[in-house]
Design a protein around this motif. Structure first.
Motif, PDB file in Angstrom:
ATOM      1  N   GLU A   1      35.762 -10.193   0.987  1.00 20.17           N
ATOM      2  CA  GLU A   1      36.546 -10.134   1.987  1.00 20.17           C
ATOM      3  C   GLU A   1      37.034 -11.221   2.497  1.00 20.17           C
ATOM      4  O   GLU A   1      37.922 -11.951   1.869  1.00 20.17           O
ATOM      5  CB  GLU A   1      35.933  -9.328   3.132  1.00 20.17           C
ATOM      6  CG  GLU A   1      35.670  -7.643   2.572  1.00 20.17           C
ATOM      7  CD  GLU A   1      35.069  -6.715   3.594  1.00 20.17           C
ATOM      8  OE1 GLU A   1      34.485  -7.348   4.740  1.00 20.17           O
ATOM      9  OE2 GLU A   1      34.989  -5.556   3.529  1.00 20.17           O
ATOM     10  N   ASP A   2      36.510 -11.664   3.745  1.00 15.91           N
ATOM     11  CA  ASP A   2      36.872 -13.019   4.358  1.00 15.91           C
ATOM     12  C   ASP A   2      35.889 -14.207   4.201  1.00 15.91           C
ATOM     13  O   ASP A   2      36.064 -15.206   4.780  1.00 15.91           O
ATOM     14  CB  ASP A   2      37.139 -12.792   5.692  1.00 15.91           C
ATOM     15  CG  ASP A   2      36.205 -12.427   6.715  1.00 15.91           C
ATOM     16  OD1 ASP A   2      35.076 -12.154   5.900  1.00 15.91           O
ATOM     17  OD2 ASP A   2      36.400 -12.154   8.104  1.00 15.91           O
ATOM     18  N   TRP A   3      35.058 -14.135   3.319  1.00 19.41           N
ATOM     19  CA  TRP A   3      34.227 -15.332   2.968  1.00 19.41           C
ATOM     20  C   TRP A   3      33.955 -15.735   1.623  1.00 19.41           C
ATOM     21  O   TRP A   3      34.170 -14.815   0.675  1.00 19.41           O
ATOM     22  CB  TRP A   3      32.839 -15.158   3.925  1.00 19.41           C
ATOM     23  CG  TRP A   3      31.905 -13.852   3.313  1.00 19.41           C
ATOM     24  CD1 TRP A   3      31.954 -12.742   3.939  1.00 19.41           C
ATOM     25  CD2 TRP A   3      30.950 -14.061   2.299  1.00 19.41           C
ATOM     26  NE1 TRP A   3      30.755 -11.911   3.203  1.00 19.41           N
ATOM     27  CE2 TRP A   3      30.444 -12.576   2.201  1.00 19.41           C
ATOM     28  CE3 TRP A   3      30.623 -14.808   1.343  1.00 19.41           C
ATOM     29  CZ2 TRP A   3      29.552 -12.270   1.248  1.00 19.41           C
ATOM     30  CZ3 TRP A   3      29.624 -14.403   0.413  1.00 19.41           C
ATOM     31  CH2 TRP A   3      29.124 -13.210   0.352  1.00 19.41           C
ATOM     32  N   THR A   4      33.908 -16.919   1.337  1.00 18.06           N
ATOM     33  CA  THR A   4      33.740 -17.494  -0.016  1.00 18.06           C
ATOM     34  C   THR A   4      32.867 -18.527  -0.156  1.00 18.06           C
ATOM     35  O   THR A   4      32.535 -19.278   0.718  1.00 18.06           O
ATOM     36  CB  THR A   4      35.105 -18.051  -0.495  1.00 18.06           C
ATOM     37  OG1 THR A   4      36.201 -16.926  -0.427  1.00 18.06           O
ATOM     38  CG2 THR A   4      34.922 -18.768  -1.706  1.00 18.06           C
ATOM     39  N   LEU A   5      31.939 -18.316  -1.197  1.00 13.25           N
ATOM     40  CA  LEU A   5      30.923 -19.542  -1.581  1.00 13.25           C
ATOM     41  C   LEU A   5      31.423 -20.399  -2.692  1.00 13.25           C
ATOM     42  O   LEU A   5      31.916 -19.579  -3.845  1.00 13.25           O
ATOM     43  CB  LEU A   5      29.629 -18.930  -1.782  1.00 13.25           C
ATOM     44  CG  LEU A   5      29.033 -18.161  -0.765  1.00 13.25           C
ATOM     45  CD1 LEU A   5      27.536 -17.591  -1.584  1.00 13.25           C
ATOM     46  CD2 LEU A   5      28.300 -18.890   0.305  1.00 13.25           C
ATOM     47  N   SER A   6      31.321 -21.645  -2.627  1.00 10.38           N
ATOM     48  CA  SER A   6      31.864 -22.498  -3.876  1.00 10.38           C
ATOM     49  C   SER A   6      30.718 -22.678  -4.865  1.00 10.38           C
ATOM     50  O   SER A   6      29.652 -22.060  -4.640  1.00 10.38           O
ATOM     51  CB  SER A   6      32.119 -23.804  -2.966  1.00 10.38           C
ATOM     52  OG  SER A   6      30.819 -24.412  -2.772  1.00 10.38           O
ATOM     53  N   TYR A   7      31.050 -23.134  -6.027  1.00  7.49           N
ATOM     54  CA  TYR A   7      30.357 -23.192  -7.074  1.00  7.49           C
ATOM     55  C   TYR A   7      29.103 -24.091  -6.752  1.00  7.49           C
ATOM     56  O   TYR A   7      27.865 -24.048  -7.016  1.00  7.49           O
ATOM     57  CB  TYR A   7      30.847 -23.869  -8.340  1.00  7.49           C
ATOM     58  CG  TYR A   7      31.216 -22.578  -9.264  1.00  7.49           C
ATOM     59  CD1 TYR A   7      30.522 -22.086  -9.906  1.00  7.49           C
ATOM     60  CD2 TYR A   7      32.760 -22.140  -8.962  1.00  7.49           C
ATOM     61  CE1 TYR A   7      30.928 -20.980 -10.811  1.00  7.49           C
ATOM     62  CE2 TYR A   7      33.029 -21.248  -9.817  1.00  7.49           C
ATOM     63  CZ  TYR A   7      32.237 -20.577 -10.918  1.00  7.49           C
ATOM     64  OH  TYR A   7      32.641 -19.304 -11.586  1.00  7.49           O
ATOM     65  N   GLY A   8      29.235 -25.216  -5.729  1.00  5.55           N
ATOM     66  CA  GLY A   8      28.231 -26.086  -5.207  1.00  5.55           C
ATOM     67  C   GLY A   8      27.175 -25.390  -4.547  1.00  5.55           C
ATOM     68  O   GLY A   8      25.989 -25.447  -4.637  1.00  5.55           O
ATOM     69  N   GLU A   9      27.537 -24.521  -3.583  1.00  6.65           N
ATOM     70  CA  GLU A   9      27.051 -23.543  -2.616  1.00  6.65           C
ATOM     71  C   GLU A   9      26.124 -22.578  -3.516  1.00  6.65           C
ATOM     72  O   GLU A   9      24.820 -22.306  -3.145  1.00  6.65           O
ATOM     73  CB  GLU A   9      27.868 -22.765  -1.595  1.00  6.65           C
ATOM     74  CG  GLU A   9      28.273 -24.084  -0.570  1.00  6.65           C
ATOM     75  CD  GLU A   9      29.316 -23.267   0.367  1.00  6.65           C
ATOM     76  OE1 GLU A   9      29.474 -23.651   1.616  1.00  6.65           O
ATOM     77  OE2 GLU A   9      30.339 -22.472  -0.290  1.00  6.65           O
ATOM     78  N   VAL A  10      26.954 -22.032  -4.229  1.00  7.43           N
ATOM     79  CA  VAL A  10      25.955 -21.089  -5.208  1.00  7.43           C
ATOM     80  C   VAL A  10      25.033 -21.643  -6.012  1.00  7.43           C
ATOM     81  O   VAL A  10      23.779 -20.987  -6.192  1.00  7.43           O
ATOM     82  CB  VAL A  10      26.991 -19.951  -6.100  1.00  7.43           C
ATOM     83  CG1 VAL A  10      26.430 -19.341  -7.233  1.00  7.43           C
ATOM     84  CG2 VAL A  10      28.088 -19.377  -5.186  1.00  7.43           C
ATOM     85  N   ALA A  11      25.060 -22.666  -6.672  1.00 10.52           N
ATOM     86  CA  ALA A  11      24.003 -23.123  -7.405  1.00 10.52           C
ATOM     87  C   ALA A  11      22.864 -23.441  -6.426  1.00 10.52           C
ATOM     88  O   ALA A  11      21.676 -23.259  -7.104  1.00 10.52           O
ATOM     89  CB  ALA A  11      24.828 -24.504  -8.316  1.00 10.52           C
ATOM     90  N   LEU A  12      23.277 -23.976  -5.225  1.00 15.64           N
ATOM     91  CA  LEU A  12      22.100 -24.523  -4.298  1.00 15.64           C
ATOM     92  C   LEU A  12      21.333 -22.879  -3.828  1.00 15.64           C
ATOM     93  O   LEU A  12      20.187 -23.127  -3.731  1.00 15.64           O
ATOM     94  CB  LEU A  12      22.520 -25.115  -3.057  1.00 15.64           C
ATOM     95  CG  LEU A  12      21.725 -25.488  -1.836  1.00 15.64           C
ATOM     96  CD1 LEU A  12      20.616 -26.468  -2.446  1.00 15.64           C
ATOM     97  CD2 LEU A  12      22.528 -26.189  -0.933  1.00 15.64           C
TER      98      LEU A  12
END
Length: 551
Positions: free
Chosen positions: A49-60
């Motif tokens: 929907e209206d939120w996204t996680l970046s690859y850096g955030e997902v790895a952390l």
């Protein structure tokens, strides 16, 4: 077409990127996320929907969640389930498990509680990851009651960013339930597990729900890592860090792990989740999120075409459209091309093969074939009455497979494992043939074949011919008892809006397209053809309805 005499003939149909693919080095699946986060740390990874996680955030966050699992007592080799729809929590959970060497188990939320409880007991689940949607939480508690085991629940928000605080104990009260947001906020760390990726299980994928007693295929890190590289190599037009995949098909199916998640992460692409497939919403997302990759079951593609008649969109940003989880008739490919400008790539595989083994070439003149084996994959057609013997060119037999993506065996089921392999090849249970230059045609499931008066009828062939009729939206064919033939073909058909069809008209249409023995002698018109939980047309349900029908 020419081919090196020292290489399989089918490689002549490969794109250059597949032909030149080097065998991947054995690595853990966490390497996919590591590589993407290193090269594209700010690139969108997971969107809902209206939120996204970046690859850096997902790895952390995956690392933190893995640390939380370890603090709960989860160790390398322990099994953890995910029960939910396409959702960012699925990917966070998978990479958290793999970070500490735990094993993912897919639990389809549409399955019955009894079936899911059986899978939990069989796999020895230590925890279940799910979402704070009331029906999912209620089912999770029912499963735990049935198993009688102290399974821990990790609950994420259905709609919010996973870091936002939730209360997962409502409305059930405290009961060994953890909020994923609490584990992510703890900022804990844990050493990454070390293991041999060639032998370490990454996934237990239950299979056999439509053809027999479900059993779990053991897929290793190397099985899945290799399959991701094989699939990505098929599409030279795709660019790392620039692609957007719509995740709308069930993620607890083998396709959710491989052709959706791992495929996209290998490309450092963005995964846009659509928890409940809706054709109109899908069309909206294609435009709004600039989707470049679609992966659908044939039934989803059909529904999308119907919706697109009412809601035309700009398809120019889409780079590839893929269909798997069932036969993809040439008629459907032609209709999709006419409506969208895109030619469907057919994917053939199964849970035991991580799952992809055969992809269709881009040459539209070859639409009648299913495709060719992926790099490093061997396909042989074995005689049905003597599977130690290879079938002749063009002869229908059982499709047998060998390659680095093929499972090592079934979970704690040596008998099924022994029965599933012959001469080092996995027995697919599917019927098919191979041309002299390696083009594979998948005919049908061995168990679905109809024998009418000694003549073999393959339902998929009959269905493909029926779908050519302009009034037909979907079709399924099953065998039913017949006093004279032993069995005869019955067609179950749903029609396009406002259309009509009777048996005489259908038989006349099929005359010349099928042999007289293949043409159905019985026709049933229905509003919707039953599907199983993975959106495949369920011949098992159709045969059961036929058995219970009054005579």
């Amino acid at each position: 077409m020419t081919a090196d005499k020292n290489r399989p003939a089918w490689e002549g149909h490969y794109p250059a990127t597949a032909r030149d693919l080097a065998p991947p080095e054995p690595r853990a699946l966490t390497a996919l996320l590591d590589d993407a986060a290193y090269s594209f740390p700010n690139r969108p990874c997971l969107t809902l929907e209206d939120w996204t996680l970046s690859y850096g955030e997902v790895a952390l966050l995956a690392s933190r969640l893995g640390a939380g699992l370890a603090q709960m007592g989860v160790m390398s080799g322990d099994r953890i389930g995910y029960m939910g729809p396409p959702h960012p929590a699925f990917t966070l959970g998978c990479f958290a498990m793999w970070h500490i060497g735990a094993v993912y188990v897919g639990l389809n939320p549409l399955y019955s509680v009894d079936r899911l409880a059986g899978q939990c007991i069989d796999s020895g689940l230590k925890a279940i990851i799910t979402l704070d949607e009331p029906r999912l939480l209620a089912k999770a508690h029912q499963i735990r009651e049935l198993t009688g085991q102290p399974v821990t629940f990790l609950v994420g928000s259905f709609k919010k960013d996973p870091r936002e605080v939730i209360d997962p104990n409502q409305p059930f009260g405290p009961s060994n339930v953890w909020a994923i947001s609490d584990l992510l906020a703890a900022d804990a760390s844990v050493e990454r597990a070390t293991f041999d990726p060639v032998t370490q299980p990454a996934v237990l994928q239950f299979t056999g729900g439509t053809t027999g007693t479900p059993k779990a295929a053991v897929l290793t890190h190397f099985n899945l890592l290799t399959n991701a590289a094989q699939m990505v190599s098929w599409y030279p037009q795709l660019e790392p860090g620039r692609e957007v995949m719509l995740s709308a098909a069930p993620v607890t199916h083998a396709g959710g792990i491989g052709p959706v998640q791992n495929f996209t992460v290998q490309l450092a692409g963005e995964l846009v989740s659509l928890p409940r497939f809706d054709p109109m919403k899908t069309l909206d997302l294609i435009e709004e999120r600039k989707i470049t990759i679609l992966l659908m079951a044939p039934t989803m593609a059909t529904a999308l075409l119907e919706a697109a008649r009412e809601r035309p969109i700009d398809w120019s940003g889409v780079k590839c459209v893929q269909c798997g989880a069932g036969p993809v008739p040439a008629e459907l490919k032609a209709r999709f091309l006419q409506a969208t400008g895109h030619w469907i790539t057919t994917l053939y595989g199964m849970s035991e093969t991580a799952p992809a083994v055969v992809y269709s070439p881009s040459d539209r003149a070859l639409a009648e074939y299913t495709g060719v084996p992926l790099p490093f994959t061997e396909v042989e057609i074995r005689k049905v009455d003597d599977p130690h013997q290879r079938a002749a060119v063009g002869e229908v037999g059982e499709i047998c497979l060998r390659g680095p993506q093929v499972m090592k065996g079934y979970w704690r089921n040596q008998d099924a494992t022994s029965e599933g392999f012959i001469d080092g090849f996995f027995r697919s249970g599917d019927l098919g043939s191979m041309s002299k230059d390696g083009l594979v045609t998948v005919s049908d499931r061995l168990k679905d074949m109809i024998i009418a008066g000694g003549y073999n009828i393959y339902p998929a062939d009959v269905e493909s011919a029926i779908l050519g009729h302009p009034a037909v939206r979907e079709a399924a064919v099953i065998g039913v008892p017949d006093e004279y033939r032993g069995e005869t073909a019955k067609a179950i058909v749903s029609l396009r809006g406002g259309e009509q069809l009777d048996l005489d008209e259908l038989r006349e249409f099929l005359s010349g397209r099928l042999s007289p023995m293949e043409i159905p002698t019985i026709l049933s018109i229905v509003d919707e053809i039953p599907r199983n939980e993975n959106m495949k047309i369920s011949r098992l349900d159709l045969r059961e309805l036929e058995r219970l029908a009054p005579r």
